[in-house]
Write an enzyme that holds these catalytic residues in place. Structure first.
Site, PDB file in Angstrom:
ATOM      1  NE  ARG A 304      -2.724   0.052   3.413  1.00 28.99           N
ATOM      2  CZ  ARG A 304      -3.959  -0.418   3.454  1.00 28.99           C
ATOM      3  NH1 ARG A 304      -4.933   0.287   2.927  1.00 28.99           N
ATOM      4  NH2 ARG A 304      -4.224  -1.573   4.038  1.00 28.99           N
ATOM      5  CB  CYS A 371     -28.622  -2.994  -6.679  1.00 33.16           C
ATOM      6  SG  CYS A 371     -29.183  -2.424  -8.291  1.00 33.16           S
TER       7      CYS A 371
END
Length: 444
Positions: A304, A371
């Protein structure tokens, strides 16, 4: 200089402190990264798109090499991997840490030397181990007792494979419960406290085709303090001394993992890399001196901290909805390209791009198109009050654990990855298309 402040020093602008060091302001609210206008990237390559600054990735690799001159720095491929990243990391002198046959084979076919690769994984598949042995991976990190016999059998009586043992040192650290891996209540590694690690070492030493080169630990991710690493290192050195006393061997390597924390929003804490390197080395030398051990070769595994701040995600606004006191700004991406806010509650700092707004700020929540009520990219952030459909939003610190964790939810398709460097832009990973979905669906 620590990685946390590189961008701020380079730009001299507080609100760009978490952006790549090459970031420059353009007229009318624009920004350029790597000498390329982000608005032009969005127009040329469409959105959503992920922009990766090659110079920033390379610069962070060099920063690690400078901070740890006597250690092996391995890039953690799980953060983000592509053939171009493989090349950048190789050319900057880093090793590689992979977690699957897929990551391993991509790296090797892209030219990465397999002897400089370490294979991890709490549940390595037969394909993972077959690929590791066939390609000649440098180290396999044993994560559980069953792997010892499996690897030994796969190597065969005449074979040879270097291995390490992943030890759980009993240190809790990390930015979220789901990314804390240094304690006994999670799936990784062999416990130091219940004797599992010591027992595994004894079994490995009984397998002549396995060469135990050292110990490994990884205590968590998004760690912003040095102290947990020092506590873990002391416990690992203590175990190495007990192994010496019990078996008469001195292990030559100690891998302290990664998990180095970065800032996702201005003002957030980040790990001081210079302090980490200095204090780890001092603690290692002192601890080994007290235990009368030869100082092992140190390994670290940043992922990262190398690619995260080098990435920028670009989205188009599709809709703005006012619901009571709430303002929802819906964009053309979401949890299919960045599931981290839904998984970990991560918070980002999106920015309007490509036009100058004179409207006052308004608190809004940037949501995706999927959704799910939890499809939220950035909750309660300040955006111009006149944000509207068609606007371009840029989200910095988007280089790690977004596309690598992306999904095919709603068959939206994963975005393209575009590299920028010295004024040029090129596609590294093309956009996923409907044809890709159709070609994989072979049923009738």
């Amino acid at each position: 200089m620590t990685i946390a402040v590189l961008s701020e020093v380079a730009t001299g602008a507080e609100d760009l402190s978490i952006w790549p060091a090459s970031t420059r302001r353009l007229p009318h609210g624009g920004l350029a990264v790597g000498g390329v206008s982000l608005a032009e990237v969005a127009d040329r390559f469409e959105t959503p798109a992920y922009v990766l600054d090659e110079g920033e990735v390379r610069g962070r690799c060099r920063t690690y090499q400078d901070a740890f001159p006597d250690a092996d720095v391995l890039y953690a491929a799980k953060a983000f991997l592509s053939r171009a990243v493989v090349r950048w990391v190789r050319e900057e002198g880093l090793g590689l840490d992979v977690c699957s046959a897929g990551e391993l084979e991509l790296a090797v076919t892209a030219g990465f030397p397999p002897e400089r690769i370490v294979l991890h994984g709490n549940a390595k598949s037969p394909r993972d181990l077959e690929a590791a042995l066939r390609l000649g991976v440098g180290r396999i990190v044993i994560d559980g007792p069953s792997e010892i016999a499996r690897i030994a059998a796969a190597v065969g009586p005449e074979g040879h494979q270097k291995v390490m043992v992943r030890v759980v040192p009993g240190v809790s650290a990390g930015g979220h419960d789901k990314i804390r891996t240094g304690t006994d209540d999670q799936k990784f590694g062999l416990s130091l406290t219940d004797g599992s690690a010591q027992h595994a070492v004894s079994r490995i030493l009984g397998q002549p085709q396995l060469e135990l080169t050292g110990l490994h630990c990884h205590i968590g991710s998004q760690i912003a303090e040095v102290k947990p690493y020092l506590v873990a290192l002391r416990r690992m050195v203590g175990l190495m001394a007990r192994i010496r006393d019990a078996h008469g061997i001195v292990l030559p390597e100690l891998d302290m993992g990664g998990g180095h924390g970065i800032a996702y929003r201005p003002g957030e804490p980040a790990l001081d890399l210079t302090a980490l390197a200095r204090r780890l080395r001092a603690e290692l030398v002192a601890g080994c001196g007290a235990a009368r051990l030869a100082v092992p070769r140190l390994l670290i595994e940043p992922g990262r901290a190398v690619v995260g701040p080098a990435g920028v995600a670009l989205y188009r606004v599709l809709a703005v909805k006012h619901t009571g006191e709430k303002v929802f700004v819906a964009v053309d991406g979401g949890m299919s390209d960045n599931p981290r806010p839904a998984l970990y509650g991560v918070r980002y700092a999106p920015r309007l791009l490509g036009r100058a707004s004179t409207a006052g700020p308004r608190t809004a929540t940037v949501v995706g198109r999927h959704c799910e009520a939890g499809d939220i990219l950035a909750a309660d952030v300040e955006l111009p009050g006149d944000v509207h459909p068609g606007d371009l939003l840029a989200v910095p610190v988007a280089g790690a654990y977004q596309l690598s964790m992306a999904s095919g939810y709603n068959l939206v398709g994963r975005p393209a990855v575009v590299a920028v460097h010295e004024g040029t832009a090129r596609v590294l990973v093309r956009r996923e298309t409907l044809d890709d979905f159709r070609n994989r669906d072979v049923g009738d």
